[in-house]
Scaffold this motif. Structure first.
Motif, PDB file in Angstrom:
ATOM      1  N   CYS A  59       0.837  -1.209   0.000  1.00 28.56           N
ATOM      2  CA  CYS A  59       0.000   0.000   0.000  1.00 28.56           C
ATOM      3  C   CYS A  59       0.867   1.254   0.000  1.00 28.56           C
ATOM      4  O   CYS A  59       0.576   2.213  -0.712  1.00 28.56           O
ATOM      5  N   TRP A  60       1.931   1.232   0.812  1.00 26.91           N
ATOM      6  CA  TRP A  60       2.829   2.377   0.853  1.00 26.91           C
ATOM      7  C   TRP A  60       3.494   2.587  -0.505  1.00 26.91           C
ATOM      8  O   TRP A  60       3.593   3.717  -0.985  1.00 26.91           O
ATOM      9  N   LEU A  61       3.962   1.499  -1.121  1.00 27.34           N
ATOM     10  CA  LEU A  61       4.608   1.609  -2.436  1.00 27.34           C
ATOM     11  C   LEU A  61       3.639   2.127  -3.491  1.00 27.34           C
ATOM     12  O   LEU A  61       4.013   2.927  -4.349  1.00 27.34           O
ATOM     13  N   GLU A  62       2.398   1.682  -3.433  1.00 27.89           N
ATOM     14  CA  GLU A  62       1.410   2.138  -4.414  1.00 27.89           C
ATOM     15  C   GLU A  62       1.203   3.640  -4.302  1.00 27.89           C
ATOM     16  O   GLU A  62       1.023   4.329  -5.296  1.00 27.89           O
ATOM     17  N   LYS A  63       1.260   4.161  -3.093  1.00 23.92           N
ATOM     18  CA  LYS A  63       1.039   5.589  -2.871  1.00 23.92           C
ATOM     19  C   LYS A  63       2.296   6.437  -3.019  1.00 23.92           C
ATOM     20  O   LYS A  63       2.216   7.618  -3.334  1.00 23.92           O
ATOM     21  N   HIS A  64       3.474   5.843  -2.772  1.00 23.76           N
ATOM     22  CA  HIS A  64       4.691   6.664  -2.675  1.00 23.76           C
ATOM     23  C   HIS A  64       5.873   6.169  -3.515  1.00 23.76           C
ATOM     24  O   HIS A  64       6.979   6.681  -3.340  1.00 23.76           O
ATOM     25  N   PHE A  65       5.680   5.221  -4.399  1.00 24.61           N
ATOM     26  CA  PHE A  65       6.796   4.653  -5.150  1.00 24.61           C
ATOM     27  C   PHE A  65       7.556   5.714  -5.934  1.00 24.61           C
ATOM     28  O   PHE A  65       8.775   5.831  -5.826  1.00 24.61           O
ATOM     29  N   GLU A  66       6.824   6.490  -6.721  1.00 28.40           N
ATOM     30  CA  GLU A  66       7.475   7.496  -7.555  1.00 28.40           C
ATOM     31  C   GLU A  66       8.186   8.556  -6.718  1.00 28.40           C
ATOM     32  O   GLU A  66       9.298   8.961  -7.045  1.00 28.40           O
TER      33      GLU A  66
END
Length: 178
Positions: free
Chosen positions: A5-12
């Motif tokens: 979930c964190w990666l989906e929101k903050h990956f870029e």
């Protein structure tokens, strides 16, 4: 699950921050080495250039996710709802088609780099690896564009795709967007 979930929101953002931090360290190292120690570091320019390209493509994907890319929304919002939606659909369809084309061209380019490896002059790394950002960047842009439409449809398809209504705003009527 929490990490995904964190990666989906903050990956870029994470990749952009890492890349920009590396750029800052590389440039400051070069300045320090050149003016304090009177030597030149050969790896800093190439490192900064590679990280800049990665930051740009990750930033472009972030802009797709947040719908911060260039649009003339004032003109679209002045149109009747159906015409405005059609204009957004056509623009996003053209963008998706361009992304698919660039993924294909980039994939072919990477296959050439894989078949005929070359080394970067200063770092000595295989050029294939930093160039993968082409496929990764356009792939993320396409994925984020599709994600925008999935979320918009799931949330009731009100307003324009990816454009959040402000708190207290009512959904636009069928005649005009705002």
């Amino acid at each position: 699950m929490i990490i995904l979930c964190w990666l989906e929101k903050h990956f870029e953002e994470a990749i952009c921050c890492i890349a920009l931090s590396i750029i800052a360290v590389a440039v400051m190292s070069q300045v320090l080495a050149r003016y304090v120690f009177e030597i030149a570091l050969h790896w800093t320019e190439e490192t900064a250039a590679i990280c800049m390209v990665w930051a740009v493509y990750m930033g472009a994907s972030l802009c797709v996710r947040e719908r911060f890319h260039i649009r003339i929304l004032v003109a679209v919002q002045a149109l009747p709802m159906r015409v405005g939606r059609y204009a957004i659909y056509m623009a996003d369809l053209a963008w998706a088609a361009f992304s698919v084309l660039m993924i294909r061209v980039s994939w072919e380019y990477l296959s050439v780099l894989w078949s005929f490896p070359s080394r970067s002059p200063s770092l000595g790394i295989n050029e294939f690896y930093p160039q993968t950002i082409l496929v990764i960047g356009y792939g993320l842009m396409l994925a984020r564009l599709l994600q925008t439409y999935v979320r918009w449809y799931r949330d009731g398809a009100k307003g324009l795709p990816g454009m959040l209504l402000e708190d207290g705003d009512v959904p636009p009527d069928e005649e005009h967007l705002f």
